[in-house]
Design an enzyme around this catalytic site. Structure first.
Site, mmCIF file in Angstrom:
data_model
loop_
_atom_site.group_PDB
_atom_site.id
_atom_site.type_symbol
_atom_site.label_atom_id
_atom_site.label_comp_id
_atom_site.label_asym_id
_atom_site.label_seq_id
_atom_site.Cartn_x
_atom_site.Cartn_y
_atom_site.Cartn_z
ATOM 1 N N HIS A 90 10.651 -4.549 -7.155
ATOM 2 C CA HIS A 90 11.556 -3.569 -7.776
ATOM 3 C C HIS A 90 12.952 -3.609 -7.140
ATOM 4 C CE1 HIS A 90 8.314 -1.638 -10.076
ATOM 5 N NE2 HIS A 90 7.583 -1.802 -8.999
ATOM 6 N N ASN A 163 5.383 2.544 -14.109
ATOM 7 C CA ASN A 163 5.887 1.343 -14.778
ATOM 8 C C ASN A 163 5.993 1.598 -16.277
ATOM 9 O OD1 ASN A 163 5.976 -0.238 -12.411
ATOM 10 N ND2 ASN A 163 3.821 -0.798 -12.620
#
Length: 715
Positions: A90, A163
């Site tokens: 990320h 997510n």
């Protein structure tokens, strides 16, 4: 109180005002650390005014630089240390401030502060991200997208770290380092960047059948969203909700975008990554700056432990979903992002999300993947942000008072007074006190088993929900999944890995496996042996909610980017009528010419092109208007970019409107035979532009017209 007023007041509470007794000085004094460069004298970090910021202190104009130049040394030293380690995953992200508004009280299920009463406003910071790529990679890679929400609640910060896909590759945190090592660039040559099309990733997942369901999502169009604003978010894990009576239910979190769930197509994503690697970042920033605030609705799937026991799958398995046909979504509130960060590094880069950050009313389940995340996030932030006091960085500071006996450490900002840093004590009157039952108390789930390493039996079924996902897609979406598998596996250099992966797909769908095998020039192999011989029959075999087409959105064409081609001699009146209708509907209209600057209309009017076909190719837009005007059409036909601009619009199934003589450009681009039978191509005389405008709005709102032949025009 309106939502905006409440948000402003919450923001004031978070960033302004004098320190109050018992509050965290960092939180109460954030205003004093804000930096505004207007009408200020340049200084050192110690506040010393700088008279000359252009020249090093030297012994004579051509003499040596002097070590005593503390201004130079401070400036260069700070520069040398401006970067921090990037996130392992990320790393590439984009964030925004906003608020969450509860539709109603949920006190029958949870005592969590954001759901305490109808209309309650909770400030939030949200960060979207890609997973595999590094900080300098691209936005449009085929990848999972992070969707992390930090709630600044009355009882502390709650991080819902999720997510844009509701499942994950693995079932147990023990395998997380292996997964990340496999998907990251291969260690011998550090390639590929931000891509999973390589041997190590497919070697790993082809040996882990539990990854199959997640692979279906990753190979679908959800892995290449049109925008952060147009993708769903999921908490992934099963959580607990706990009410004031210490009663618990299980819960799954879903974010549904009001802009609809829309995606890119692969050819489009590849081209965008070259023309604008910041495509998603720019889209989010510009939408918020223009006042088009993105919104999501939060829906909860709430079910009891008794219900969960009866499912054919285990709700503690993060490779599984709870189909909405089994447990419908309960809409509970909305998320609105209404302010961009003031400083990317201080906020978006330094924000620290952690799956362990929960509040009273929210608790963990026994999901073995979640257990590892609870530890991993904190551990990572300590390294990335320089120590255990990352919670005192302004973007991470709670609005709730922070009162504990933790002291010192690197980058400590709070100034604790007094001599007491322990509990219990009498010297400080016993303060701070334990909250007792008024604070966070873990739900007392009964545990009476031996210590073991292993998985429950239901964890061994790996294919039923992968099949559910595939069979729930439209024909176009199925074709895209097959094409994605062919592309990715064609990049794999070891034939045995390809064969092993296709053998796993046989268990998902014979149709899918045959299409992938044909694209790889191989016979369909025998099915991979299953880990469980006689699994329970699934309750749901088709779930329309799993298709992107199921959530068209409620915002019409707001924020959609419309390209209107212009050149000298363009029919100005027809474009003006169309422009007024499109902008009134919320679209962003760009006049695109062979170059930027002014062009003269057929009657002498001036039209300014704010973009050129060279710096803004067609694949960056959501729809196209080809203008009327004989001279303009001839000028556009003579430009080498025009045909590619039109072909990309057609190839990517976007709406096209051709006015008057403009239809000749479509014929030149080789799409003339499709003009009269493609519902995404609209034709009108220039004088009829106002009458066809609404039909064009409807065509753009459809996002794509997938019935169109996906092959490019050949003429």
């Amino acid at each position: 109180m309106t939502a905006s007023t409440a948000t402003e007041e919450s923001a004031t509470a978070k960033t302004g005002g004098a320190a109050r007794p018992g509050t965290n000085p960092t939180v109460a004094s954030l205003e004093r650390v804000r930096v505004d460069a207007s009408d200020r004298t340049l200084t050192t970090n110690q506040g010393v005014p700088i008279g000359d910021n252009q020249n090093t202190l030297k012994a004579g104009l051509r003499g040596p630089s002097l070590l005593e130049d503390f201004i130079l040394r401070e400036k260069v030293t700070h520069f040398d240390h401006e970067r921090i380690p990037e996130r392992i995953v990320h790393a590439r992200g984009s964030g925004a401030h906003g608020y969450f508004e509860a539709y109603d009280a949920l006190t029958q299920y949870t005592r969590a502060a954001p759901f305490a009463e109808k209309g309650k406003i909770t400030p939030v910071f949200v960060r979207f991200s890609t997973v595999a790529g590094e900080r300098g990679s691209k936005d449009t890679a085929r990848d999972v997208r992070g969707f992390a929400v930090k709630f600044y609640t009355d009882e502390g910060n709650w991080d819902l770290v999720g997510n844009n896909m509701p499942v994950f590759f693995i079932q147990d945190a023990m395998k997380f380092p292996d997964l990340v090592h496999a998907v990251k660039p291969e260690p011998h040559h550090a390639m590929p960047q931000a891509a999973s099309a390589h041997d190590t990733f497919w070697d790993f997942v082809s040996l882990m059948p539990e990854s199959t369901h997640m692979l279906m999502w990753l190979m679908s169009d959800r892995a290449i969203p049109r925008s952060f604003r147009m993708m769903q978010g999921f908490g992934v894990h099963t959580f607990r909700l706990v009410n004031a009576q210490d009663e618990s239910v299980f819960c799954k979190f879903h974010w549904k975008p009001l802009q609809g769930t829309h995606s890119l197509v692969w050819d489009e994503a590849v081209k965008i990554s070259g023309a604008d690697p910041d495509f998603h970042r720019r889209d989010l920033w510009e939408a918020i700056e223009s006042g088009e605030f993105p919104e999501w609705e939060l829906g909860l799937q709430i079910f009891t432990e008794e219900q969960a026991e009866g499912f054919s799958f285990d709700v503690l398995d993060s490779t599984k979903i709870v189909p909405e046909e089994l447990v419908p979504l309960l809409p509970v509130g909305r998320l609105v992002l209404n302010r961009n960060p003031d400083n990317f590094f201080a906020e978006t880069e330094q924000v620290a999300f952690c799956a362990a950050h929960i509040i009273p009313g929210i608790d963990f389940s026994n999901d073995p993947l979640l257990a590892g995340r609870i530890h991993s996030y904190v551990d990572t932030q300590i390294t990335r942000l320089g120590g255990p006091n990352f919670h005192e960085i302004p973007i991470n500071s709670p609005i709730a008072p922070v009162q504990n006996n933790q002291r010192d450490g690197m980058h400590r900002q709070a100034l604790h007074r007094g001599r007491v840093s322990y509990e219990p004590n009498s010297l400080a009157g016993g303060c701070p006190f334990q909250a007792g039952t008024g604070g966070f108390v873990s739900f007392p789930a009964a545990v009476a088993e031996d210590k073991v390493r292993g998985k429950p039996e239901k964890f061994a079924e790996h294919y039923a929900q992968a099949t559910l996902f595939f069979e729930s897609q439209t024909a176009v979406e199925k074709a895209h999944i097959a094409a994605a598998f062919r592309f990715e596996l064609s990049k794999v250099g070891v034939p045995a890995i390809r064969e092993r992966m296709v053998s796993s797909l046989v268990n998902v769908s014979q149709e899918l496996a045959a299409q992938v095998a044909a694209g790889l020039g191989m016979a369909v192999p025998a099915a991979m042996p299953r880990a469980i011989a006689d699994p329970q029959s699934p309750e749901v075999t088709v779930s329309p909610a799993l298709s992107l087409m199921a959530r068209p959105g409620e915002c019409g064409i707001r924020t959609r980017q419309i390209a209107v081609l212009v050149a000298d001699g363009v029919h100005h009146v027809s474009l003006l009528a169309l422009y007024n209708t499109l902008t009134a509907a919320g679209a962003v209209v760009h006049f695109v010419g062979p170059r930027v600057g002014m062009f003269a209309g057929a009657s002498g009017e001036k039209i300014e092109a704010d973009k050129s076909m060279e710096n803004a190719p067609g694949f960056l837009f959501d729809a196209l208007v080809v203008p009327d005007g004989r001279e303009a059409v001839q000028a556009l036909a003579g430009n080498g970019h025009t045909m590619e601009f039109i072909k990309d619009m057609f190839r990517h199934c976007k709406a096209i409107l051709a006015l008057g003589a403009g239809r000749e450009l479509l014929e030149m681009a080789g799409i003339g035979p499709m003009m009269d039978k493609d519902e995404g191509i609209l034709l009108a005389d220039g004088a009829d532009a106002a009458q066809i405008a609404q039909a064009f709005v409807n065509a753009v709102a459809a996002h794509r017209h997938p019935a169109r032949d996906s092959d490019p025009p050949t003429k």
